[in-house]
Design a protein around this motif. Structure first.
Motif, PDB file in Angstrom:
ATOM      1  N   HIS A 172       0.773  -1.229   0.000  1.00  0.00           N
ATOM      2  CA  HIS A 172       0.000   0.000   0.000  1.00  0.00           C
ATOM      3  C   HIS A 172       0.812   1.290   0.000  1.00  0.00           C
ATOM      4  O   HIS A 172       0.447   2.272  -0.634  1.00  0.00           O
ATOM      5  CB  HIS A 172      -0.981   0.030   1.163  1.00  0.00           C
ATOM      6  N   ASN A 210      -4.504  -1.041  -4.476  1.00  0.00           N
ATOM      7  CA  ASN A 210      -3.698  -0.340  -3.459  1.00  0.00           C
ATOM      8  C   ASN A 210      -2.503   0.409  -4.060  1.00  0.00           C
ATOM      9  O   ASN A 210      -2.341   0.485  -5.265  1.00  0.00           O
ATOM     10  CB  ASN A 210      -3.253  -1.283  -2.365  1.00  0.00           C
ATOM     11  N   GLY A 212      -9.118   0.811  -4.658  1.00  0.00           N
ATOM     12  CA  GLY A 212      -8.339   1.212  -3.494  1.00  0.00           C
ATOM     13  C   GLY A 212      -9.173   1.870  -2.418  1.00  0.00           C
ATOM     14  O   GLY A 212     -10.302   2.311  -2.647  1.00  0.00           O
ATOM     15  N   PHE A 225      -5.471   5.920  -0.967  1.00  0.00           N
ATOM     16  CA  PHE A 225      -5.187   5.452  -2.332  1.00  0.00           C
ATOM     17  C   PHE A 225      -5.430   6.591  -3.322  1.00  0.00           C
ATOM     18  O   PHE A 225      -6.475   7.229  -3.324  1.00  0.00           O
ATOM     19  CB  PHE A 225      -6.138   4.293  -2.634  1.00  0.00           C
ATOM     20  N   ARG A 241     -10.395  -7.872   1.471  1.00  0.00           N
ATOM     21  CA  ARG A 241     -10.798  -6.596   2.067  1.00  0.00           C
ATOM     22  C   ARG A 241     -12.054  -6.781   2.913  1.00  0.00           C
ATOM     23  O   ARG A 241     -12.176  -6.224   3.994  1.00  0.00           O
ATOM     24  CB  ARG A 241     -11.065  -5.575   0.963  1.00  0.00           C
TER      25      ARG A 241
END
Lengths: 428, 251
Positions: free
Chosen positions: A228, A254, A281, A285, A426
């Protein structure tokens, strides 16, 4: 005046931290020319029109911002594909992890080896398309790349490549600052698929110049992400000959800051250029797709298909231009950029542009932002699919138009699987 | 099986009451039809039972096998055995019909604590059921309902019903958009699912669907209430004389 001075200081500080590689005469000359371009243009800041949606500060500052290593995901992307793998660790070629570079229909060398040769075909490509791509819009980070790239791969495709070439970028140091420059030259009728994957470095500046001769085809599938904190700016400069094809798809998941620029010149009649991307994202992001396609020949087709899924304050940017020069009759240009905003905190900034000087063309563009379709969500839930899973299915549905730009069934399924896996993780 | 008692429902965004005291009891193995003029609340009843947003239940109850479904999320109602065949099935580009079906089947199994169906087993079952409904393999591979004709969409709804094997099936104007052949095919699919443990609520405007799906009971709905109930002959009466006489009779 203060702003000009600041820009100049930033540029000087960034250049001071670089060591320009040495090599043969042509490479030294190309690097010196590129360095002069950077010094002349200056590195970008927010006042530059082309950077008004994306803050370039961390891309241009002298030191690379730290990016923690992402250790959870060890899976090898494209692992099921029979391919030739070339590995770079923090921007440095790793011979031990790479396959043997011999491949039927292709010759592959490291940039640094090609640059040592007094006579090499790369002389006519290194920095050449990048320089052409500086007009009408300056791209100083690409010029910086040409000046200072420490490694890269040089690929000469003379026939049909026996299998895809996978450029795999590993990230091993939290403060790594990698600059890679690749060259791909396709002779008439040649055909190659280039795969790219991996986070590459804490800060990554990558450039690829692609020269596609008559009747040749270049296929490209790239995945970026999961690490990330990384920052990346990439450029693809492409020139297409008669009846040639360029098809590129990028998946991004990401990455705190990613800017992918694609600059395409359709210089041969009946050429096709498709560039597509799916990005997802959360939070900080920031993902920017910037595309400039020039139609300079007759009966060419171009497609730009970009989809972004944004949540928790994420930002998506799309700047796409189709320039149709006088004489580029029968041009067919299509551009779509859409975002799916999963909450009210995220934003999508789009600047679609058409500039047309021919009178017999079909060009269209569209850009939209929207939320999940509640009717569709209810339909799925009414069949027993929990809300989170149903949202993921609709997200994949939204991204499908971009993913469908991947022609190869296996690669398309792999990318779809990656997207679905990312969504599931996620949710979890 | 399905017990609806004194159900009152308002539209959330408008100050408007749609259902004004619906009472209905459906036993397993029976087929109930609800007919009624436009705006009488038939589709609202199906949406409220399946959990669509936008409606507020102000009074009354609805239970499925004794469980209060009005307290459940839509997916929980589905896993509890409720199925709504939509009047206008939604198109979902980019999601394969097969992927969607398998996701739904396994989501429900998981919710009920059952073992998920393997890919091979699922494929075998779905192919057999699709064949019965004259759904070709190509349609299974296509995105959900995208580019389907009206008849294909309704057949796809019945395929979903056949795969999910619900206890209580609600068919919301399944005859709309169907030609005679498609209606026959869809009805055959529904009839194949009739058994002693499964209830049906068929919402329709016309007798013609009931020629194929023979109801045990017919209810006439008007102004948010069931105003008259009877046997299959009630649908024939509506077909012959319209709703005016019935509405005048109960006014």
């Amino acid at each position: 005046m203060a702003a000009v001075q600041k820009k100049s200081d930033t540029t000087a500080a960034r250049l001071e931290g670089l060591s320009i590689p040495t090599g043969g005469a042509w490479a030294t000359s190309a690097r010196a020319d590129a360095l002069a371009r950077v010094q002349s243009i200056g590195l970008p800041d927010r006042r530059d029109e082309y950077w008004k949606f994306t803050r370039p500060d961390t891309l241009v500052q002298a030191e690379a911002p730290r990016a923690a290593l992402f250790t959870e995901d060890k899976e090898t992307i494209f692992g099921e594909v029979d391919r030739l793998q070339i590995v770079f660790v923090d921007g440095v070629f790793d011979a031990d992890q790479s396959d043997d570079l011999s491949l039927e229909g292709v010759s592959i060398e490291r940039l640094r080896d090609a640059a040592e040769a007094d006579i090499h075909w790369a002389k006519d490509l290194y920095g050449v398309l990048e320089t052409r791509g500086q007009d009408p819009v300056a791209r100083p980070l690409a010029a910086l790349n040409t000046a200072a790239a420490t490694d890269g791969i040089v690929i000469h495709v003379t026939g049909k490549a026996a299998k895809p070439i996978h450029l795999r970028y590993l990230h091993a140091e939290e403060t790594s600052d990698a600059i890679l420059h690749h060259l791909v030259k396709l002779e008439a009728g040649a055909d190659v698929t280039i795969l790219e994957s991996g986070p590459a470095a804490a800060r990554f500046n990558k450039c690829m110049e692609i020269d596609i001769a008559d009747g040749a085809a270049f296929h490209h599938v790239r995945t970026q992400g999961r690490d990330h904190e990384r920052r990346a700016v990439t450029h693809m400069f492409t020139r297409l000959g008669n009846k040639s094809a360029f098809k590129s798809f990028t998946m991004t998941a990401n990455g705190v800051l990613t800017r992918n620029e694609c600059i395409i010149e359709l210089t041969g009649d009946d050429a096709i250029a498709h560039v597509a991307g799916a990005a997802m994202g959360d939070g900080d992001f920031h993902h920017d797709d910037t595309v400039f396609i020039t139609h300079d020949a007759e009966r060419c087709e171009s497609r730009q298909v970009f989809k972004k899924v944004l949540r928790n304050g994420a930002t998506g940017v799309f700047q796409g231009k189709i320039l149709v020069k006088a004489g580029a009759q029968k041009t067919d240009g299509y551009q779509i950029s859409q975002s799916l905003l999963l909450d009210g905190d995220s934003q999508f900034l789009a600047k679609p542009e058409l500039e047309i000087y021919a009178d017999d063309v079909i060009c269209s563009h569209g850009s939209t932002s929207g939320a999940i379709d509640e009717e569709a969500l209810f339909y799925l839930r009414a069949r027993g699919v929990p809300e989170g899973q149903a949202t993921d299915l609709l997200t994949l549905s939204f991204l499908a138009e971009a993913v469908d730009e991947i022609e190869d069934d296996g690669l398309r399924e792999e990318v779809t699987g990656l997207l679905a896996g990312w969504l599931e993780r996620r949710r979890g | 099986m399905l017990e609806i008692k004194n159900l009152h429902v308002d539209l959330e965004e408008e100050d408007k009451t749609i259902l004004k005291g619906v009472n209905l009891s459906i036993e397993g193995g029976s087929v109930h039809a609800i007919m009624g003029p436009n705006g009488s609340g038939k589709s609202t009843l199906s949406y409220v039972l399946s959990g669509k947003d936008g409606y507020e239940v102000t009074k009354g109850s609805a239970t499925l096998e004794g469980k209060d479904i009005l307290e459940m999320e839509p997916e929980e109602r589905a896993s509890a055995g409720l199925f709504l065949a939509f009047q206008y099935p939604i198109e979902i580009p980019g999601v394969g019909n097969m992927t969607f079906l398998r996701t739904a089947v396994n989501a429900q199994r998981k919710a009920r604590g059952e073992e998920e169906m393997s890919a091979a087993e699922f494929l075998k079952v779905v192919r057999a059921k699709a064949k019965d409904l004259k759904i070709d393999a190509d349609m299974l591979k296509r995105p959900v309902n995208v580019g389907f004709s009206g008849g294909e969409k309704k057949r796809n709804e019945i395929l979903q019903m056949a795969m999910l094997e619900p206890k209580m099936c609600i068919l919301d104007e399944t005859d709309s958009g169907l030609d005679v052949d498609a209606m026959k095919l869809v009805s055959e699919g529904v009839n194949a699912l009739r058994d002693a443990g499964r209830g049906f609520l068929v919402i329709t405007h016309y007798q013609r669907l009931l020629d194929h799906i023979k109801p045990d009971f017919v209810h006439i709905m008007a102004d948010g209430r069931i105003v008259k109930s009877g046997g299959p002959e009630l649908a024939l009466e509506v077909e012959k004389n319209g709703y005016a006489d019935i509405l005048a009779e109960v006014a």
